[in-house]
Structure formats: structure tokens, C-alpha cells
Motif scaffolding. Sequence first.
Motif, short mmCIF file in Angstrom:
data_model
loop_
_atom_site.label_atom_id
_atom_site.label_comp_id
_atom_site.label_asym_id
_atom_site.label_seq_id
_atom_site.Cartn_x
_atom_site.Cartn_y
_atom_site.Cartn_z
N ILE A 189 1.20 -1.35 -0.25
CA ILE A 189 0.03 0.48 -0.13
C ILE A 189 0.79 1.68 0.14
N ASN A 190 0.54 2.35 -1.47
CA ASN A 190 1.59 3.45 -0.80
C ASN A 190 0.44 4.35 -0.65
N THR A 191 -0.85 4.74 -1.12
CA THR A 191 -1.57 5.69 -0.42
C THR A 191 -2.12 5.50 0.15
N VAL A 192 -3.18 5.87 1.37
CA VAL A 192 -4.49 5.54 2.64
C VAL A 192 -5.46 6.02 1.28
N GLN A 193 -6.54 5.32 1.46
CA GLN A 193 -7.33 5.31 0.40
C GLN A 193 -8.62 5.19 1.06
N ASN A 194 -9.15 5.77 2.03
CA ASN A 194 -10.43 6.53 3.25
C ASN A 194 -11.78 6.80 2.51
N VAL A 195 -12.48 5.45 3.28
CA VAL A 195 -14.11 6.56 3.70
C VAL A 195 -14.64 7.11 4.78
N VAL A 196 -14.91 8.93 5.09
CA VAL A 196 -15.15 9.65 5.93
C VAL A 196 -16.13 8.90 5.76
#
Length: 372
Positions: free
Chosen positions: A29-36
Motif C-alpha cells: 500500500i502506497n497511499t491511504v484511500q479511506n472514506v469518512v
Amino acid sequence: MAGTTIQSIELYKLFVPLKEPFVISLGPINTVQNVVVIIRTQDGCAGYGECSPYMTINGESVDTCFIVGQYFAQVLKGKNALNIADCMQAMDKTIYANCSIKSAFDIALHDIAAQHSGLPLYQFLGGKKDKVLQTDMTVSIGDPAKMQQDAVKFREQGFEFIKVKLGGTKEMDVQRIAAIREGIGNDVPLRIDANQGWPTTEAAIEVLNALAPFNIEHCEEPIPRWRFMELRQVSDQSPIPIMADESCGDEHDAERLIQLNACQMFNIKLGKASGFYRAQKIAKLGAQAGMEMQVGGFMESRLGMTAAAHFALSNDHIHHVDFDTPLMFTEDPIIGGIQYLDKGVIEVPEVPGLGAVVDDSYLQKAEKFIYA
């Protein structure tokens, strides 16, 4: 209660680069991809939640979460935010699984409920501050020399528990642990996590026995999760205690594993369990079985990890926590929330509710959906 009727729901994509790639046996994983998720009620209360979908573990992505979250917004608007069971049932009737995005809604609902009760979330969950939460720090899987370097760095930073990602051949995994032990000595407890990386029961047993001399506290998910019927054989023949992770998603998985005597420990994650509502059921089952448990996460920011920390205080059988991922971020988008003290000690906020929100400056530039 008219004031607690859900008035609007907001979804935001939260992207944050990592300081360096985080690598497990299932990939990097290189970049955090989250949902708020932000749920607002008629009385002006706002509840915050976050999920960190992991495609190779829970089968969700930031894009699927963003779309499914819009379905949930439509069925939840107008409901009483304090009736969490009803809200969870509505989401389950809308779509099967999708536990990651369900967890973000569940966290936001519990934030609202705890605020209305005037209690910090851990107290609302029935917990108390009678133990120290002390996170480990995780070494990514890779070259033994690099893994040794990372472990030494974490030890020098004061972390008293180090977790190591494994899941390769016996020879390579033994080299990795041997290199780490050479760098940090034998006194620092090591925890290992294969992330299902050893393909057969026989291979797992062989590696675990080879690692026995290295003072390993426990091993997470040694074999593919669909081999759960074989997990008891691994546990019986391993000198290292086995902790179920990917094979323990909800309370039904937990009940099955207990009936099979498959493992000694559970790793509970809100993002696997669809949030607090089901995570509490897992913890109750584990406690009844006399298990030690751990609370972990995926790649949540301090928002999601604050939720996990509140949960960790809710059950006496939760002895271990794995809350290190926010320390890997290049930026911190959260206001309030847990604080990291010396030696990885976690301080949980004492304000009513979750006690963490997302900085508006990050939300303003994020892709968003608002259902009002």
C-alpha cells in the motif's frame, strides 16, 4: 426522539500518502484511500466515522464504499440515529457484506449516541480506563536487512512491542526474524502476522516450529482463511499461540472458531465486523471462551483508530492493540482523537462521544456526496 432523527449524511474520500510503502504478504500500500462518513441529526449533532477498505481482505475499495454508502444514506435518512440496531438492520437488508463501509456508518451512529448520553464512547460501550493501551509498531515484509533496520529504528523510538509481517518461505521468514533478533536482541517481544501467507497447514506448522526459539508472542492468521477447518491442527502443533484475524470477521465466524477450538486468540477489527455493534458480540464470545483478544485496524487515520481505542477499553479480555498506521501517514487530517505518548502508549479522549473529527480543510478538497 425527533431531535435525533437523521437529517443528512455526507461521504468523503480521504487520500493520504504514506511515508513509505506498507507491505504485507497480500501486497503493498502506497497511499491511504479511506472514506469518512458524517451523520447529522435534526438537533445539530454530528457523528463521524471512517473506514479503510482493503481489497484483498474485505473485498471493498474506496470506490465501492463510496457508492454503497450512497445506498445507505437513502435508507437511513429519517431514522432515529439512537436506534443503532434498526439502522444496522436497514443496511444489512440493503446489501450483503460490505462490512468496511458499514463500519464507518456504525462508528458515526455510536458517536452520536455517546454524545447524547454525555459519555466518552468507551464508557457508553460499558468500558473504563483501567488498563494501559500500548500499541506495537509494524515492520513490513521485505528484505531481511531492511526489516532489521526498521525494527532497530522502532526500538530506538521507544516502542516496546514490535509486530513483523511474514508469509514467505520457511527459509526466508526465519532469516527475517533472525536478522531482527540480531538487531534488537531477545528481550523485546515480537508478534508475527503471516496474513494467510503460508499456503498449507504443513507449511505453517513447519515455519512456526522453526521460529519457536525467537521469543514470539503470537502469530496472526497463518494459513488461508478458507482453511479454517484446519486451523485447530496448526494451533495444536504450533509452539506459538495462534490468533485468528481474516478468518474472524463477525460474531458468526467467532462462534464457529470457538466451537472448533481453532485458535487461542482473536484479532477484532471494526472494519471487518461492520463496526461496534458486531465487534462487541465477538468480544463477548471471546471473553466467555476465556480468550485473550487484540484490537487492530487497517489503514485508518486517527479518526478510525480513536474508535478502535474506545472499543479496546470496553472489554477486559482485550489485552493487545495494533494502532500504528496513523504514524505512517505523511499528514494528519484529524482534530482531537487519540494521542500517541512515549513507548507507544495511547491516550483516549475524555469528551462525550468519539472525540475526533476531520479537519475541514481536508474535506473541502475531497470528492464528496451529500444526501440531505
